[in-house]
Every structure is written in structure tokens, then in C-alpha cells.
Design a protein around this motif. Structure first.
Motif, short mmCIF file in Angstrom:
data_model
loop_
_atom_site.label_atom_id
_atom_site.label_comp_id
_atom_site.label_asym_id
_atom_site.label_seq_id
_atom_site.Cartn_x
_atom_site.Cartn_y
_atom_site.Cartn_z
N GLY A 107 -0.63 115.79 -31.16
CA GLY A 107 0.17 114.63 -31.57
C GLY A 107 1.11 114.13 -30.51
O GLY A 107 1.71 114.90 -29.77
N LEU A 108 1.24 112.80 -30.43
CA LEU A 108 2.25 112.16 -29.58
C LEU A 108 3.42 111.75 -30.46
O LEU A 108 3.26 111.50 -31.64
CB LEU A 108 1.68 110.90 -28.89
N ALA A 109 4.62 111.66 -29.86
CA ALA A 109 5.79 111.27 -30.65
C ALA A 109 6.66 110.30 -29.84
O ALA A 109 6.16 109.29 -29.36
CB ALA A 109 6.56 112.53 -31.07
N ALA A 110 7.94 110.62 -29.65
CA ALA A 110 8.86 109.66 -29.02
C ALA A 110 8.63 109.52 -27.51
O ALA A 110 8.71 108.42 -26.97
CB ALA A 110 10.31 110.04 -29.29
N ALA A 111 8.36 110.63 -26.82
CA ALA A 111 8.34 110.59 -25.35
C ALA A 111 7.35 109.55 -24.81
O ALA A 111 7.68 108.76 -23.92
CB ALA A 111 8.03 111.97 -24.77
N HIS A 112 6.14 109.52 -25.36
CA HIS A 112 5.14 108.56 -24.87
C HIS A 112 5.43 107.13 -25.33
O HIS A 112 5.09 106.17 -24.64
CB HIS A 112 3.72 109.00 -25.23
N ALA A 113 6.05 106.99 -26.50
CA ALA A 113 6.44 105.65 -26.96
C ALA A 113 7.53 105.09 -26.04
O ALA A 113 7.51 103.89 -25.69
CB ALA A 113 6.93 105.71 -28.40
N ILE A 114 8.46 105.95 -25.62
CA ILE A 114 9.52 105.51 -24.70
C ILE A 114 8.89 105.16 -23.34
O ILE A 114 9.28 104.17 -22.71
CB ILE A 114 10.62 106.59 -24.58
N HIS A 115 7.89 105.94 -22.91
CA HIS A 115 7.15 105.57 -21.69
C HIS A 115 6.60 104.14 -21.82
O HIS A 115 6.75 103.32 -20.93
CB HIS A 115 5.97 106.53 -21.45
#
Length: 382
Positions: free
Chosen positions: A254-262
Motif C-alpha cells: 500500500g501507498l499512503a501520504a509519502a507518495h501523494a506528497i511526492h
């Protein structure tokens, strides 16, 4: 992004091959996937590995058709490659290079309905193993994720080729891979769905965790070895963590905040010259702040990523806490509907996200000063 269906799933490449000199066996592995390969690489990459690949394919009795990659995995570039597959009658397409080349080739191979193979020449992202591509606009802004019904048929990583590349690429890969466990942990806590289309399996989450442990233990010695262009066991472990463990971990964990912020960071021009993993690291620090993680944990993360050579302040990505307009733009893009930040176990408002982004500057500077680590240097756009 949570599904009502509570199925658990894990996806992975059909075969993964890694080692020093692995590129010499590319032809052997390709013969089971097709007889008319189309190789895609930019001129720089082809200059490094073209000769070895030509030899390997020749030995396997395969023709060598190389197409130049034009630099950005945009919709137009993907469609151009699909045309070339049709014209040449290719039955397997091979990406040789970094994440951009790999994403364009995966998308083109899928659209053309043929086998696709990734041969990463750097261990800078987890793109080589995944069943998705990140598509950008012609000028480098995040446009969309494209999902495919399968992962690559073959991932082949020559660790000597990786060790010959500048250490900054490996460091960026560590930044991308460190986020894997932070995001998988959050996704599991939220019972949210993963990119694989279901809840995480124990396996996916465990591989994400293993990636994290391997990197904390091996990243610094591996980077030193790569600075001398040598392959050591630490290099082999870090390449596997950056490529395979992180690849399966992000996709099935799962992806969460870190990649969305990227993805949010790509919405402002200041960050366009930075590597994917550099921007992801800003996302990781910010996610830890949003989670209210123990201060000791955030401090250790900042110290470690500084030693790896990753940015953990706004200054290092060309921004500043005073850039209200830019930070609002980043937050809006990161919080867009369908973004992976909605996998977090709690709601995040634009105000909270901007506050967290602003807070990392002074906090990271303080930590670095206390640990006698270098002060952040402003990022100069090339």
C-alpha cells in the motif's frame, strides 16, 4: 480508496534476476518471451550497455532493434512506442534505463498486447517490478497512474551496471524504498486497499518491512562501495531492497501520504529537476509528522536520510516555509480525489498538510545541527 470487498492479494513479476554481469544472460532469458525484441534506451544508457546487450542477444540468435527513448513517459511518447512495436512486428519490448524509460515501455507493451521486460541500469526507483506506470505531462508534471493486469514478464538487474552509475541514483532509490514500510504500515492500520486491488497480505507487508530493515543496515556501506564502483554483499542487498522488496511492498503493501506528497511536489516547477526518491523522502518526513510519530523516530529518520544524502528540508527541494502559494498548490495536488494519501488511517486537511510541510524545515535543521550533520544547501534548478 477502500474497497467493500475484503480480498487480500499480492502481485509480483514473473521472474526476477539480479547479479553482477546479469546483463550477459539477457538474450538467454528473452528467448522464452519472444523472437523479435524491441529494445528501448536513451543514448546515454545505450552507450554504457549497448555493446553487452548486442553480444548477449547475438549469442541467443535474437535480432537487435533499438529505439531511442525521448526522456518523458508522456502519453504521446507511449503512443509513439506502440506504433513502432506494430511497424517492427515486435513480440517483446525491453526497457533499458531508469524509471522514466521503464514506465513508458510498460505502458506501450500493455497497449500493444505483447510481453514486456525491464532492465534497470540504476536502482533509483521501484518502477522495474510494478504493474503500473506513472504518466507525466510533456513538461514533467504528474498526470496519472496507469494500471496493468500484470507485472513485467522479466526484471533483470545487473548490479555491476548499477554500481557503475553515480551513487546519487542509489541514494534516491533508498529514499523511494524507505517510504515503502512507512506507507504499508499506515495502509495496514487503515485497512485500506493497495495498488494490487485488495487488502494487503501478510507477505506484502512483511516484504515492505524487510526492505526497511535491509536499508537501515546496509545503505551506508553500499553507497560507499558504489562510490568505488564495486559490488559487495551490501550493494546486492540494497539493490534488491530498492527494486524487488520495495516494488512488491509498495504495490501489495500500500501507498499512503509519502507518495501523494511526492505527486503534489511535482505540481510546482521548483522540484522538476529532482529525482523521484528525493521528493518521496520529503513525503516520508512529512507523513511521520502528520502521524505524530515519536520524536525519536523522526529524529533518527532525519539523521539517517541526511547521511544517505537525501533531502529532508524544503530548502533542499527549492522551497521555503514562507512559500504559502506553492505549499497550498502542493497540498491541493496531494489531497486530490483518488490520491493515495486517503489510505492514511485518518483524514488530513489542506491546512494540516501545509503546517506539516512547513514544520519539517526548522525541525530537520535542529536535528542536523545537534548531530553535527551538514546544513541544508539550497537546491539550484538546472
Amino acid at each position: 480508496m477502500s474497497d467493500t470487498l475484503s480480498v487480500r492479494t499480492i502481485i509480483s513479476p514473473r521472474r526476477y534476476v539480479q547479479g553482477a554481469g546479469a546483463i550477459h544472460s539477457l538474450g538467454k532469458y528473452l528467448t522464452s518471451l519472444g523472437s523479435t525484441p524491441l529494445l528501448v534506451a536513451d543514448d546515454v544508457v545505450w552507450g554504457f550497455v549497448g555493446h553487452d546487450i548486442e553480444t548477449s542477444l547475438g549469442d541467443a540468435g535474437l535480432p537487435v532493434h533499438r529505439e531511442k527513448f525521448n526522456g518523458v513517459p508522456s502519453a504521446a511518447e507511449i503512443d509513439r512506442l506502440v506504433q513502432i512495436i506494430a511497424t517492427q512486428g515486435a513480440d517483446v519490448i525491453v526497457a533499458i534505463g531508469g524509471g522514466s524509460t521503464i514506465d513508458a515501455v510498460k505502458a506501450a507493451g500493455h497497449l500493444a498486447g505483447i510481453n514486456w521486460v525491464t532492465v534497470p541500469t540504476v536502482a533509483s526507483t521501484d518502477a522495474p517490478t510494478s504493474a503500473l506506470a506513472v504518466v507525466y505531462t510533456e513538461n514533467g508534471e504528474f498526470e496519472e497512474y496507469r494500471f496493468f493486469p500484470k507485472n513485467p514478464d522479466l526484471v533483470l538487474v545487473d548490479t555491476q551496471v548499477v554500481a557503475n552509475a553515480p551513487a546519487a541514483f542509489l541514494a534516491a532509490g533508498v529514499g523511494d524504498a524507505l517510504a515503502t514500510w512507512l506507507e504499508a504500515r499506515a495502509t495496514a492500520a487503515a485497512h485500506a486497499s493497495t495498488m494490487a486491488g485488495g487488502l494487503p497480505t501478510l507477505t506484502g507487508t512483511a516484504l515492505a518491512r524487510l526492505s526497511w530493515d535491509v536499508l537501515w543496515d546496509n545503505a551506508l556501506p553500499a553507497l560507499d562501495a558504489v562510490r568505488d564502483n564495486v559490488v559487495t554483499p551490501a550493494v546486492e542487498k540494497v539493490v534488491e531492497a530498492n527494486t524487488l522488496l520495495s516494488g512488491i511492498g509498495f504495490e501489495s503493501g500500500g501507498l499512503a501520504a509519502a507518495h501523494a506528497i511526492h505527486n503534489g511536489l511535482t505540481a510546482v516547477p521548483q522540484t522538476h529537476g529532482l529525482a523521484h526518491g528525493q521528493k518521496v523522502n520529503i513525503g516520508s518526513v512529512t507523513q511521520l509528522v502528520l502521524e505524530g510519530a515519536p520524536t525519536s523516530e523522526i529524529r533518527e529518520f532525519i539523521e539517517f536520510t541526511t547521511r544517505v544524502g537525501l533531502p529532508n528540508t524544503l530548502t533542499e527541494v527549492g522551497l521555503a516555509p514562507e512559500n504559502d502559494q506553492e505549499l497550498a498548490t502542493i497540498a491541493a495536488a496531494a489531497l486530490a480525489p483518488g490520491e493515495t494519501i486517503h489510505n492514511m488511517p485518518f483524514e488530513i486537511s489542506p491546512t494540516e498538510l501545509v503546517a506539516a510541510l512547513k514544520s519539517i524545515e526548522r525541525f530537520a535543521r535542529t536535528v542536523r545541527k545537534e548531530a553535527a550533520l551538514p546544513e541544508p544547501q539550497p537546491y539550484h534548478h538546472h
